[in-house]
Motif scaffolding. Structure first.
Motif, PDB file in Angstrom:
ATOM      1  N   ASP A 265      -2.769   6.361  -1.366  1.00 15.63           N
ATOM      2  CA  ASP A 265      -3.906   5.536  -1.778  1.00 15.63           C
ATOM      3  C   ASP A 265      -5.230   6.278  -1.679  1.00 15.63           C
ATOM      4  O   ASP A 265      -6.080   6.164  -2.544  1.00 15.63           O
TER       5      ASP A 265
ATOM      6  N   ARG B 146       1.899  14.597  -1.263  1.00 11.91           N
ATOM      7  CA  ARG B 146       2.186  13.238  -1.706  1.00 11.91           C
ATOM      8  C   ARG B 146       0.934  12.560  -2.256  1.00 11.91           C
ATOM      9  O   ARG B 146      -0.152  12.711  -1.697  1.00 11.91           O
TER      10      ARG B 146
ATOM     11  N   THR C 184       0.864  -1.178   0.000  1.00  6.58           N
ATOM     12  CA  THR C 184       0.000   0.000   0.000  1.00  6.58           C
ATOM     13  C   THR C 184       0.903   1.232   0.000  1.00  6.58           C
ATOM     14  O   THR C 184       2.111   1.109   0.215  1.00  6.58           O
ATOM     15  N   SER C 185       0.346   2.414  -0.207  1.00 10.55           N
ATOM     16  CA  SER C 185       1.245   3.584  -0.255  1.00 10.55           C
ATOM     17  C   SER C 185       1.940   3.797   1.095  1.00 10.55           C
ATOM     18  O   SER C 185       3.087   4.214   1.139  1.00 10.55           O
ATOM     19  N   ASN C 186       1.262   3.479   2.210  1.00 10.51           N
ATOM     20  CA  ASN C 186       1.933   3.615   3.514  1.00 10.51           C
ATOM     21  C   ASN C 186       3.136   2.685   3.623  1.00 10.51           C
ATOM     22  O   ASN C 186       4.212   3.095   4.066  1.00 10.51           O
TER      23      ASN C 186
ATOM     24  N   GLN D 133      11.580  12.110   4.441  1.00 11.07           N
ATOM     25  CA  GLN D 133      11.304  11.890   3.025  1.00 11.07           C
ATOM     26  C   GLN D 133       9.887  12.290   2.660  1.00 11.07           C
ATOM     27  O   GLN D 133       8.949  12.072   3.414  1.00 11.07           O
TER      28      GLN D 133
ATOM     29  N   LYS E 213       4.742   1.040   1.196  1.00 14.43           N
ATOM     30  CA  LYS E 213       5.780   1.333   0.204  1.00 14.43           C
ATOM     31  C   LYS E 213       6.659   2.474   0.701  1.00 14.43           C
ATOM     32  O   LYS E 213       7.827   2.571   0.374  1.00 14.43           O
ATOM     33  N   ASN E 214       6.053   3.340   1.495  1.00 14.92           N
ATOM     34  CA  ASN E 214       6.769   4.493   2.030  1.00 14.92           C
ATOM     35  C   ASN E 214       7.731   4.090   3.148  1.00 14.92           C
ATOM     36  O   ASN E 214       8.882   4.521   3.173  1.00 14.92           O
TER      37      ASN E 214
ATOM     38  N   THR F  11       7.804  11.065  -0.245  1.00 11.21           N
ATOM     39  CA  THR F  11       7.766  10.178  -1.405  1.00 11.21           C
ATOM     40  C   THR F  11       6.510  10.429  -2.234  1.00 11.21           C
ATOM     41  O   THR F  11       5.519  10.946  -1.732  1.00 11.21           O
ATOM     42  N   PHE F  12       6.557  10.017  -3.498  1.00 11.95           N
ATOM     43  CA  PHE F  12       5.423  10.099  -4.430  1.00 11.95           C
ATOM     44  C   PHE F  12       4.899  11.549  -4.494  1.00 11.95           C
ATOM     45  O   PHE F  12       3.700  11.811  -4.439  1.00 11.95           O
TER      46      PHE F  12
ATOM     47  N   GLN G  98      13.745   5.965  -0.190  1.00  8.55           N
ATOM     48  CA  GLN G  98      13.419   5.680   1.208  1.00  8.55           C
ATOM     49  C   GLN G  98      14.642   5.112   1.937  1.00  8.55           C
ATOM     50  O   GLN G  98      14.904   5.436   3.101  1.00  8.55           O
TER      51      GLN G  98
END
Ligand code: FAD
Lengths: 309, 249
Positions: free
Chosen positions: B160, B157, A92-94, B139, A96-97, B141-142, B129
């Motif tokens: 989801d 960012r 999930t984006s969390n 960081q 993956k972070n 990210t995205f 990361q």
């Protein structure tokens, strides 16, 4: 062997992605504990404890974990995870972070988005936008893994009774803070777990026309997705993007409307069970992966489809 | 402030990569190589920061064999001031790339490091990361938007559920998402100028990093093929097929 699964949740409840990760962890054949990190996350922890086959649910309930800031959460996971052979999280984006930070803190590789478990140290994962599937073997004693959720059927949510234990360690890196969020609110199912997804592309022409998908989605109980072109053009928000760099979906039925079928889009939906394409260009590449192709102008086809459902 | 941008040489995004028949690796013979699209966005963002007067110097770094100098030159043509190649024999794992970048960060002391969120070959989404953890930097990210605010950086960012904004202490790491900006094309004069810009080469030893292997690729194979479907005549037939043949509605 022991595996720590990282829960994906919104503090009050657990997300299905956690169950997909548990399924992958089960395939690895080790004892499973779950870590729930959040703030006022008792609700999520309670649900995690009901997952059959889970030994312990570890709960780190503190304001520093409220928004899943990677700087804080990664310190916690590396600390708690030190006692485990595997640390497994849904992609999930969390996660993956935060997970690559965990891997670096533990000085091991991360194996990203596995789609199958071949043995305790060998996994399959898609590379090159899913055009190639690689089988990789890890020589690390501790494995940090993220799981492509669409590749593993969710483990059952009910029937277990794991013990719940509080984790008292508070890891606040103190280098980042949460400012705000814009979360799309929708009554529709979540894109990544919906049984039916209908997506619009550049062919939709504007955001207003996405309403043509609404009635159909209502009738089918579908989630609505989009191509990158539709998101870039500002028709719809980014969280609707399906593809290599957006969300990966694998519903029972995927309907692509006004989408050409670029490699990067296919990477996000080609594992759907049944694919329908509606496109006015009979040579559009999307037809090469579609089970049912309809060559038609979407502005005629969509109202007719809504009426016939 | 000084900005470090990481760039990677990858197969051009239009190429449909295939596994070799013997499954030993992907077939990269004679395929077009390019700068990873997300890295290109990273370079563009750094150059815009310079044009806005926020950044004082933009350094483009790549890890790889000599051929990656081509992508460093691309970054220099887009507006980076100087380049660094960390020379390795072919590709190395994200953890090693992150360690090598950490070595460069220690030398150069940038206030901001911008990387692509993933490279379109390995699709790993890890390096930024990992560098964050190794350098103990926060960081974003995205990222779809960044704004320097004194000694902090605000990053919006793509997550989801929608968008999230975080505030990071500088020095910080940013990894780019597609909507951060639209990269410019390099002009011919800038391509010529780029050839003369400084490009230093370091070895992993220079940076005190040992190149380790944690993962072995055992084989590669094509994904399960979908069998070709049919064209339906009209909406009516489509609905009929979905109900009675596929039984999905
Ligand atoms: C690094 C990178 C990452 C990317 N990641 C993603 C990703 O995650 N997801 C993604 O989707 N893309 C991604 N892309 C972009 C991708 O390459 C394509 O550009 C994009 O998918 C195209 O979107 P589209 O099919 O909506 O638009 P187009 O390719 O423009 O296709 C529009 C289609 O609509 C049809 N059409 C037009 N009008 C009508 C009408 N009236 N009735 C019926 N049909 C009509 C046309 O025939 C055409 O086939 C990425 C690209 C890069 C470089």
């Amino acid at each position: 062997m022991s595996t720590l699964v990282i829960a994906e949740h919104d503090n009050s409840s657990l997300k299905v992605a956690t169950l997909n990760a548990v399924a992958a962890a089960q395939a690895m054949g080790a004892d499973i504990d779950i870590l729930v990190a959040g703030a006022n996350c008792g609700g999520a922890a309670e649900q995690a404890a009901k997952i059959p086959g889970v030994g312990k649910v570890l709960v780190a309930d503190n304001a520093v974990y409220e928004h899943q800031l990677a700087e804080n959460v990664s310190l916690l996971i590396a600390d708690v995870g030190a006692a485990y052979d595997n640390i497994v999280a849904p992609a999930t984006s969390n996660c993956k972070n935060s997970m690559p930070r965990v891997a670096a803190l533990l000085d091991v590789a991360q194996i990203s988005e596995i789609t199958s478990v071949e043995s305790a140290d060998t996994f399959k994962r898609p590379i090159y936008a899913g055009n190639v599937i690689a089988t990789v073997q890890s020589s690390d004693a501790k494995k940090v893994i993220t799981v492509r959720t669409t590749a593993f059927d969710a483990a059952p949510a009910e029937g277990g009774s794991a013990t719940v234990e509080a984790v008292s360690a508070v890891h606040d890196a103190g280098i980042s803070s949460f400012v705000g969020e814009e979360v799309a609110v929708s009554d529709r199912p979540e894109l990544t777990s919906a049984k039916i997804v209908i997506s619009g592309g550049r062919g939709m022409q504007n955001g207003e026309n996405f309403k043509l998908l609404d009635g159909i989605a209502d009738k089918l109980g579908a989630a609505i997705g989009a191509s990158r072109a539709a998101v870039d053009a500002g028709f719809v928000p980014n969280d609707m993007q399906v593809g290599q760099t957006g969300k990966i979906v694998a519903p029972d039925l995927y309907i692509a409307v006004g989408i050409s079928g670029a490699i990067q889009h296919l990477a996000g939906m080609k594992d759907s069970k049944v694919i329908v394409a509606i496109n006015k260009d009979e040579d559009a590449p999307i037809f090469q992966v579609a089970d049912y192709g309809l060559v038609a102008d979407l502005f005629n086809a969509l109202p007719e489809l809504e009426a016939k459902l | 402030m000084k900005v470090l941008v990481a760039v990677k040489r990858v197969v051009d995004y239009n190429v449909k990569v295939r596994a070799k028949a013997d499954g030993s690796n992907v077939d990269l013979n004679n395929v077009k190589m390019a700068i990873n699209p997300f890295c290109e966005i990273a370079v563009e963002e750094a150059v815009r920061l310079k044009e806005a007067g926020t950044a004082t110097e933009v350094i483009a770094v790549s890890v790889g064999d000599k051929s990656c100098q081509e992508q460093i030159r691309t970054a220099l043509a887009l507006g980076a001031d100087r380049g660094i190649q960390v020379e390795t024999d072919g590709p190395v794992e994200p953890l090693v790339v992150a360690k090598l970048l950490k070595g460069v960060v220690d030398k150069e002391q940038p206030q901001l490091v911008i990387l692509g969120k993933q490279s379109i070959d390995g699709d790993n989404n890890q390096t930024g990361q990992m560098l964050g953890a190794l350098a103990n930097m926060p960081q974003g990210t995205f990222a779809s938007e960044i704004a320097v605010d004194g000694d902090k950086l605000n990053v919006t960012r793509e997550v989801d559920g929608g968008l999230q904004t975080v505030s990071l202490n500088l020095p910080a790491i940013v990894t780019t998402d597609l909507r951060l900006n639209e990269p410019r094309y390099a002009s011919l004069p800038n391509i010529m100028k780029a050839k003369k810009k400084q490009l230093d080469v370091y070895t992993p030893q220079d940076l005190g990093v040992s190149v380790t292997t944690h993962l072995t690729q055992i084989k590669v194979e094509p994904p399960a093929e979908r069998k070709a479907g049919i064209k339906v005549a009209d909406v009516e037939q489509l609905v009929d097929k979905l109900k009675n043949e596929a039984k999905v509605i």
